[in-house]
Design a protein around this motif. Structure first.
Motif, PDB file in Angstrom:
ATOM      1  N   CYS A 202       0.812  -1.221   0.000  1.00  0.00           N
ATOM      2  CA  CYS A 202       0.000   0.000   0.000  1.00  0.00           C
ATOM      3  C   CYS A 202       0.846   1.272   0.000  1.00  0.00           C
ATOM      4  N   PRO A 203       1.592   1.518  -1.095  1.00  0.00           N
ATOM      5  CA  PRO A 203       2.405   2.732  -1.151  1.00  0.00           C
ATOM      6  C   PRO A 203       1.568   3.981  -1.391  1.00  0.00           C
ATOM      7  N   LEU A 204       1.938   5.050  -0.713  1.00  0.00           N
ATOM      8  CA  LEU A 204       1.348   6.361  -0.948  1.00  0.00           C
ATOM      9  C   LEU A 204       2.353   7.326  -1.560  1.00  0.00           C
ATOM     10  N   SER A 205       3.586   6.877  -1.772  1.00  0.00           N
ATOM     11  CA  SER A 205       4.577   7.667  -2.475  1.00  0.00           C
ATOM     12  C   SER A 205       5.681   6.735  -2.950  1.00  0.00           C
ATOM     13  N   ILE A 206       6.144   6.933  -4.195  1.00  0.00           N
ATOM     14  CA  ILE A 206       7.249   6.144  -4.731  1.00  0.00           C
ATOM     15  C   ILE A 206       8.180   7.078  -5.486  1.00  0.00           C
ATOM     16  N   LEU A 207       9.468   6.700  -5.579  1.00  0.00           N
ATOM     17  CA  LEU A 207      10.434   7.590  -6.206  1.00  0.00           C
ATOM     18  C   LEU A 207      11.607   6.803  -6.774  1.00  0.00           C
ATOM     19  N   PHE A 208      11.827   6.961  -8.087  1.00  0.00           N
ATOM     20  CA  PHE A 208      13.052   6.492  -8.719  1.00  0.00           C
ATOM     21  C   PHE A 208      14.177   7.472  -8.391  1.00  0.00           C
ATOM     22  N   SER A 209      15.313   6.942  -7.940  1.00  0.00           N
ATOM     23  CA  SER A 209      16.456   7.791  -7.640  1.00  0.00           C
ATOM     24  C   SER A 209      17.736   6.985  -7.752  1.00  0.00           C
ATOM     25  N   ASP A 210      18.753   7.607  -8.337  1.00  0.00           N
ATOM     26  CA  ASP A 210      20.090   7.016  -8.372  1.00  0.00           C
ATOM     27  C   ASP A 210      20.780   7.390  -7.066  1.00  0.00           C
ATOM     28  N   TRP A 211      20.328   6.755  -5.986  1.00  0.00           N
ATOM     29  CA  TRP A 211      20.737   7.133  -4.634  1.00  0.00           C
ATOM     30  C   TRP A 211      22.250   7.053  -4.430  1.00  0.00           C
ATOM     31  N   GLY A 212      22.922   6.157  -5.100  1.00  0.00           N
ATOM     32  CA  GLY A 212      24.361   6.000  -4.934  1.00  0.00           C
ATOM     33  C   GLY A 212      25.187   6.601  -6.049  1.00  0.00           C
ATOM     34  N   ARG A 213      24.536   7.329  -6.999  1.00  0.00           N
ATOM     35  CA  ARG A 213      25.212   7.882  -8.181  1.00  0.00           C
ATOM     36  C   ARG A 213      26.000   6.779  -8.884  1.00  0.00           C
ATOM     37  N   LEU A 214      25.302   5.651  -9.066  1.00  0.00           N
ATOM     38  CA  LEU A 214      25.916   4.477  -9.676  1.00  0.00           C
ATOM     39  C   LEU A 214      25.525   4.315 -11.142  1.00  0.00           C
ATOM     40  N   GLY A 215      24.708   5.240 -11.652  1.00  0.00           N
ATOM     41  CA  GLY A 215      24.271   5.152 -13.035  1.00  0.00           C
ATOM     42  C   GLY A 215      22.986   4.382 -13.228  1.00  0.00           C
ATOM     43  N   ARG A 216      22.275   4.069 -12.137  1.00  0.00           N
ATOM     44  CA  ARG A 216      21.005   3.347 -12.233  1.00  0.00           C
ATOM     45  C   ARG A 216      20.060   3.868 -11.162  1.00  0.00           C
ATOM     46  N   ALA A 217      18.837   4.197 -11.564  1.00  0.00           N
ATOM     47  CA  ALA A 217      17.831   4.642 -10.607  1.00  0.00           C
ATOM     48  C   ALA A 217      17.067   3.442 -10.071  1.00  0.00           C
ATOM     49  N   ASP A 218      17.025   3.312  -8.751  1.00  0.00           N
ATOM     50  CA  ASP A 218      16.225   2.289  -8.083  1.00  0.00           C
ATOM     51  C   ASP A 218      14.935   2.911  -7.571  1.00  0.00           C
ATOM     52  N   LEU A 219      13.997   2.070  -7.150  1.00  0.00           N
ATOM     53  CA  LEU A 219      12.643   2.534  -6.845  1.00  0.00           C
ATOM     54  C   LEU A 219      12.339   2.367  -5.361  1.00  0.00           C
ATOM     55  N   ARG A 220      12.232   3.506  -4.663  1.00  0.00           N
ATOM     56  CA  ARG A 220      11.848   3.507  -3.245  1.00  0.00           C
ATOM     57  C   ARG A 220      10.332   3.595  -3.139  1.00  0.00           C
ATOM     58  N   MET A 221       9.767   2.811  -2.227  1.00  0.00           N
ATOM     59  CA  MET A 221       8.332   2.849  -1.963  1.00  0.00           C
ATOM     60  C   MET A 221       8.089   3.100  -0.487  1.00  0.00           C
ATOM     61  N   SER A 222       7.296   4.134  -0.189  1.00  0.00           N
ATOM     62  CA  SER A 222       6.906   4.409   1.189  1.00  0.00           C
ATOM     63  C   SER A 222       5.473   3.924   1.389  1.00  0.00           C
ATOM     64  N   ASN A 223       5.307   2.981   2.297  1.00  0.00           N
ATOM     65  CA  ASN A 223       4.072   2.201   2.415  1.00  0.00           C
ATOM     66  C   ASN A 223       3.296   2.514   3.697  1.00  0.00           C
ATOM     67  N   ASP A 224       1.987   2.369   3.611  1.00  0.00           N
ATOM     68  CA  ASP A 224       1.077   2.742   4.686  1.00  0.00           C
ATOM     69  C   ASP A 224       0.785   1.549   5.581  1.00  0.00           C
ATOM     70  N   ARG A 225       1.380   1.565   6.779  1.00  0.00           N
ATOM     71  CA  ARG A 225       1.211   0.464   7.720  1.00  0.00           C
ATOM     72  C   ARG A 225      -0.239   0.300   8.181  1.00  0.00           C
ATOM     73  N   HIS A 226      -1.045   1.355   8.018  1.00  0.00           N
ATOM     74  CA  HIS A 226      -2.446   1.267   8.427  1.00  0.00           C
ATOM     75  C   HIS A 226      -3.150   0.096   7.752  1.00  0.00           C
ATOM     76  N   TYR A 227      -2.751  -0.191   6.495  1.00  0.00           N
ATOM     77  CA  TYR A 227      -3.420  -1.273   5.772  1.00  0.00           C
ATOM     78  C   TYR A 227      -2.575  -2.528   5.635  1.00  0.00           C
ATOM     79  N   TYR A 228      -1.239  -2.406   5.584  1.00  0.00           N
ATOM     80  CA  TYR A 228      -0.503  -3.670   5.554  1.00  0.00           C
ATOM     81  C   TYR A 228      -0.408  -4.276   6.946  1.00  0.00           C
ATOM     82  N   VAL A 229      -0.569  -3.472   7.999  1.00  0.00           N
ATOM     83  CA  VAL A 229      -0.733  -3.894   9.389  1.00  0.00           C
ATOM     84  C   VAL A 229       0.484  -4.666   9.906  1.00  0.00           C
ATOM     85  N   LYS A 230       0.818  -5.764   9.273  1.00  0.00           N
ATOM     86  CA  LYS A 230       1.960  -6.570   9.701  1.00  0.00           C
ATOM     87  C   LYS A 230       2.553  -7.253   8.470  1.00  0.00           C
TER      88      LYS A 230
END
Length: 513
Positions: A202-230
């Motif tokens: 249940c992501p409410l925000s996602i972001l491609f970013s080359d976090w390590g400046r390695l030449g490839r963007a990876d995908l971060r997902m921030s998820n809502d614990r209210h619905y995934y619960v556990k």
């Protein structure tokens, strides 16, 4: 104040004193984001220039109401003025958010529309006209989509598109522990090929970013614990030929929160971006502590960034954060933070009167709340927002979408602010926005770093000149690492102006915008 702990950000004091920041409300046509439980979340706004005059328009989601396009009629440097000019292609219900993106590489910004139901790809035309875009292999699906991001894995191909989906409404065991899967569309010879990113939490925000400046963007997902619960957590997908989740062996720690929004910015000038996650409860500013791995630590509470309870309005229950944006609103050379706030609906454990935050960075690196004195402490249920210069005067303005209350626009009317520079990168091939490029701006020994990304925030994004507050600087140097890996030389750029930047072989070229 002395900060303790390994995560304390060491900030060099700004050279210019902070101005008294003030925002004045702007009259705009009434627009309300509304609807049932499927529209408790979402409510994003996109800011981008679709008229070609250098001033950004606003497109705001409507939920069960139609979206709205506000055409920017401001004079450069003057009073902000908008008029409603929504084209027929946007007059659809069920929208949760919008992101501007040049999908077909023609140099005109298109729109990605997130919906409860079929997502939209809308081709941009002259004078803010849009029409449906038919892309082979792309399936808008019927899911409840709440997040989006895009990147370019090849500069001569269309963008890779990622959609984050919330609760699976068809799951009879839901809504709790019934998070839907997420969708990845990668370009192939004829259109797109689909990959399901599962498990979804249940992501409410996602972001491609080359976090390590390695030449490839990876995908971060921030998820809502209210619905995934556990059983769920925050996620980072390694964008290999077959995407895989980073784990502890990669330096990625298990981290759970009620995730709502993502923003990133290098706050301590070490060349590694910090990540700020809004949530229900405290907001999480995290410093990356390794150059080689995606390892983050929460900064100390004393930094003043948790923003966990309302600072005005008299409600002492925990806050609920949604959209989050970095931006230097007083041009003192230090980035500030805007966070939109508001109860999901009537959750009794969370504050009902929950003002938006304007966290102003101080010279020692801590943050102080200025939302009330700045004039943006609305007590409506705010959702998406855009922090962007709407009238080309070198000050960041603000637009906020509210649930069951009118949208708000504010003009930054602060006096005594510092110098600034705004840069628009002109990309090549299919990637006209130069997504994936890194901008470095040098002021003395300090180097500001900015990655061009599409995604993050909460259900809406900005495509506008990259804006840097500079304190008392009168001349800066700029260097670009382009998405194809080419890195230009340092070039001198005058302050208090907006510039187009492009590459001609090894030479970086400027023109005033």
């Amino acid at each position: 104040m002395q900060l303790r702990g390994a995560s304390a950000l060491m900030i060099v004091a700004a050279s210019a004193a902070q101005a008294e920041v003030r925002f004045a409300p702007v009259d705009v046509v009434e627009h309300v984001y509304d609807g049932g439980w499927e529209f408790y979340v979402g409510g994003g706004v996109a800011a981008f220039d679709c008229s070609g005059d250098g001033l950004p328009e606003l497109v705001a989601a409507g939920g069960e109401n139609p979206p709205v396009l506000l055409r920017n009629k401001s004079s450069h440097g003057g009073t902000i003025t908008f008029e409603e000019a929504t084209p027929d292609a946007l007059m659809v219900p069920g929208t949760t958010g919008f992101y501007p993106l040049d999908i077909d590489g023609d140099g005109l910004l298109d729109l990605v529309g997130l919906r409860v139901g079929e997502n939209l790809l809308l081709k941009g035309g002259a004078e803010c006209n849009f029409e449906p875009m038919d892309v082979p292999g792309f399936d808008g699906s019927t899911a409840w989509t709440t997040a989006f991001s895009a990147t370019w894995e090849r500069q001569d191909a269309p963008p890779t598109l990622a959609f984050g989906n919330y609760v699976d409404r068809d799951d009879p065991k839901g809504p709790f522990e019934a998070c839907d899967g997420n969708d990845l569309f990668r370009p192939v010879a004829e259109g797109y090929a689909h990959t399901a990113l599962t498990p979804g939490f249940c992501p409410l925000s996602i972001l491609f970013s080359d976090w390590g400046r390695l030449g490839r963007a990876d995908l971060r997902m921030s998820n809502d614990r209210h619905y995934y619960v556990k059983g769920g957590a925050e996620q980072l997908w390694a964008m290999e030929d077959t995407p895989r989740l980073y784990g502890e062996a990669d330096g990625w720690a298990t981290h759970m929160l009620w995730g709502m929004g993502i923003a990133q910015r290098d706050l301590d000038f070490d060349g590694k971006a910090e990540v700020f996650l809004s949530s229900m409860g405290d907001q999480r500013l995290m410093k990356r502590v390794s150059a080689e791995s995606p390892t983050f630590e929460d900064v100390p509470y004393e930094m003043g960034t948790s923003a966990h309870r309302p600072y005005t309005g008299g409600d002492g229950r925990p806050s609920t954060g949604w959209h989050i944006s970095f931006g230097d609103v007083d041009n003192d050379g230090l980035d500030d933070v805007f966070i939109s706030k508001g109860n999901v609906q009537q959750m009794p454990g969370a504050a009902m009167e929950d003002p938006n935050n304007l966290l102003m960075q101080q010279g020692d690196g801590t943050f102080a709340e200025k939302g009330d004195v700045a004039g943006i402490a609305t007590l409506a249920r705010s959702r998406g927002a855009a922090l962007v210069d709407l009238n080309h005067d070198g000050l960041l303005d603000l637009a906020v979408v509210n649930r069951r209350a009118p949208m708000e626009v504010y003009q930054n009317v602060s006096e005594g602010t510092g110098t600034w520079v705004a840069l628009t990168l002109m990309g090549k091939d299919a990637n006209s926005q130069a997504v994936g490029a890194f901008i470095e701006v040098k002021v003395g020994k300090r180097v500001y770093l900015r990655e061009i990304t599409v995604g993050g925030g909460h259900a809406g994004g900005v495509s506008a000149p990259q804006y840097f507050g500079l304190g008392e600087a009168e001349l800066v140097e700029v260097r670009i690492k382009w998405p194809d890996g080419t890195q230009g030389d340092w070039i001198e750029v005058p302050v208090n102006g907006s510039w187009r930047v492009w590459s001609e072989g090894p030479v970086t070229v400027l023109s005033e915008y």
